[in-house]
Design an enzyme around this catalytic site. Structure first.
Site, PDB file in Angstrom:
ATOM      1  N   LYS A   1      10.130   2.968   0.364  1.00 13.66           N
ATOM      2  CA  LYS A   1       9.241   2.627  -0.753  1.00 13.66           C
ATOM      3  C   LYS A   1       9.951   2.052  -1.968  1.00 13.66           C
ATOM      4  O   LYS A   1       9.368   1.291  -2.734  1.00 13.66           O
ATOM      5  CB  LYS A   1       8.434   3.857  -1.185  1.00 13.66           C
ATOM      6  CG  LYS A   1       7.554   4.418  -0.130  1.00 13.66           C
ATOM      7  CD  LYS A   1       6.112   4.052  -0.051  1.00 13.66           C
ATOM      8  CE  LYS A   1       5.456   3.057  -0.848  1.00 13.66           C
ATOM      9  NZ  LYS A   1       4.049   2.840  -0.440  1.00 13.66           N
TER      10      LYS A   1
ATOM     11  N   ASP B   1       1.707  10.011  -2.998  1.00 17.39           N
ATOM     12  CA  ASP B   1       1.749  11.057  -1.978  1.00 17.39           C
ATOM     13  C   ASP B   1       3.172  11.591  -1.846  1.00 17.39           C
ATOM     14  O   ASP B   1       3.418  12.498  -1.058  1.00 17.39           O
ATOM     15  CB  ASP B   1       1.316  10.482  -0.624  1.00 17.39           C
ATOM     16  CG  ASP B   1      -0.187  10.550  -0.411  1.00 17.39           C
ATOM     17  OD1 ASP B   1      -0.835  11.446  -0.976  1.00 17.39           O
ATOM     18  OD2 ASP B   1      -0.708   9.698   0.324  1.00 17.39           O
TER      19      ASP B   1
HETATM   20  C1  PLP Z   1       7.012   6.963   4.548  1.00 16.92           C
HETATM   21  C2  PLP Z   1       5.820   6.119   4.382  1.00 16.92           C
HETATM   22  N1  PLP Z   1       5.432   5.359   5.405  1.00 16.92           N
HETATM   23  C3  PLP Z   1       4.346   4.558   5.304  1.00 16.92           C
HETATM   24  C4  PLP Z   1       3.604   4.505   4.145  1.00 16.92           C
HETATM   25  C5  PLP Z   1       2.385   3.626   4.109  1.00 16.92           C
HETATM   26  O1  PLP Z   1       2.491   2.542   3.231  1.00 16.92           O
HETATM   27  P1  PLP Z   1       1.164   1.872   2.610  1.00 16.92           P
HETATM   28  O2  PLP Z   1       0.539   2.899   1.728  1.00 16.92           O
HETATM   29  O3  PLP Z   1       1.671   0.671   1.910  1.00 16.92           O
HETATM   30  O4  PLP Z   1       0.274   1.549   3.762  1.00 16.92           O
HETATM   31  C6  PLP Z   1       3.981   5.276   3.045  1.00 16.92           C
HETATM   32  C7  PLP Z   1       3.225   5.212   1.785  1.00 16.92           C
HETATM   33  O5  PLP Z   1       3.504   5.868   0.830  1.00 16.92           O
HETATM   34  C8  PLP Z   1       5.118   6.100   3.161  1.00 16.92           C
HETATM   35  O6  PLP Z   1       5.521   6.880   2.158  1.00 16.92           O
END
Ligand code: PLP
Length: 340
Positions: free
Chosen positions: A67, A92
């Protein structure tokens, strides 16, 4: 609600040109190096495909998730325009920690709103970056709403949110531009386009970056598989209904993907260009996480969701047919976080 969606025609759709490259900025940050693209021959044999590679984001710019690529580029863009603003966000977990880390990097402060269900350990990690953490009485969508209200109360504050809604689209676009670095790195190490990329999805911003990247005019158009928790499958619901469809969410081990509303900027890109979506259970994600761990890849439940997703698709003959992969297909799984 169906747990599978396929729209083979979406592969033919073309996106626009890429935004300004964030990679030179990322390369200037302390500790930057491309993350590994790890071959998993035993998983390729299990799934009956040519090659499976996992993009391991367990150590990205000193943090255990991808992120920070988006957060860092967006924070820089915001601060170029509004120096010394107090950064405000909702999270989150991973995005908020990344914004907090960047605030410290730029010598400013951050306020991070978190949902009621967030593990204390996760909130403590965000606070340990020097941010003020505020727990809201609600879920992720409510935390986003409260953060936006808080940011709008003072011109000294700037919202750095990784999801878009009508009227709030510049910052999320910078975040998506930041994710391009990860995709460029994959292109560099693979030396060819993959046949399929599996992406873990929360609000859909990362998937937006993946679809846009792999639908550029004149380039190969691999299949893009969106993978969501079955308790927070807002993109699957939206693709199935053909319009943005918020869903009620419940607790999931895939905490970073626990989002009930698709980003308004991601939606048209996913609607037109995403050819497959599947939802997975906590159990499936945890099994995938353990399997990747046994193969030497640190992958949390979100990171392992693409392996769970691709299993749920390729072990089902009807779904497999719809993907129409070549016999020697090259699959890339985005493991977006390490075990934390
Ligand atoms: C570890 C991880 N994978 C995937 C995602 C999904 O990304 P998006 O919210 O851009 O779909 C997040 C989102 O916070 C994440 O923290």
């Amino acid at each position: 609600m169906s747990s599978w969606y396929a729209s083979p025609a979406a592969r033919a759709w073309s996106s626009g040109e890429a935004g300004p490259a964030a990679r030179p900025f990322h390369e200037s940050l302390p500790g930057y190096r491309p993350t590994p693209l790890v071959p998993l021959p035993s998983i390729a044999a299990e799934l009956g495909v040519g090659r499976v590679l996992v993009k391991d984001e367990s150590a990205r710019l000193g943090l255990p998730a991808f992120k920070v690529l988006g957060a860092s580029w967006a924070c820089k863009q915001v601060l170029d325009r509004r120096p010394a603003a107090v950064l405000v966000t909702a999270t989150d977990g991973n995005h908020g920690r990344a914004v907090a880390r960047m605030a410290r990097h730029f010598g400013i402060t951050a306020t991070v709103f978190v949902p009621a269900v967030m593990l204390e350990r996760t909130a403590t990690l965000i606070a340990s970056e020097g941010a003020e953490v505020v727990r809201v009485d609600g879920d992720y969508d409510e935390a986003v709403r409260v953060a936006a209200l808080h940011a709008n109360e003072s011109p000294a504050r700037a919202l750095v949110q990784d999801t878009a809604w009508p009227g709030y689209e510049d910052v999320p676009a910078w975040i998506v531009d930041g994710y391009e670095t990860l995709l460029d790195e994959i292109d560099d190490s693979l030396g060819r386009a993959p046949d399929l990329v599996a992406v873990p999805v929360g609000v859909g911003s990362l998937a937006q970056a993946v679809v846009a990247h792999h639908r550029r005019p004149g380039r190969a158009h691999p299949s893009v598989l969106s993978v969501e928790p079955d308790t927070a499958a807002c993109v699957l619901a939206s693709l199935t209904r053909g319009r943005p469809t918020p869903v009620e969410t419940a607790a999931t081990v895939m905490a970073g993907m626990n989002c009930g509303t698709v980003s308004s900027a991601a939606w048209p890109v996913l609607r037109d260009g995403c050819d497959a979506a599947v939802s997975v259970t906590d159990e499936e994600a945890l099994r995938a996480s353990a399997d990747l761990g046994a193969l030497g890849v640190s992958s949390g439940a979100c990171g392992a969701a693409p392996l769970a997703g691709i299993r749920a698709v390729l072990t089902d003959p009807a779904r497999r047919d719809q993907l129409d992969l070549p016999a020697d297909a090259v699959l890339v799984l985005l493991s977006t976080e390490g075990l934390q």
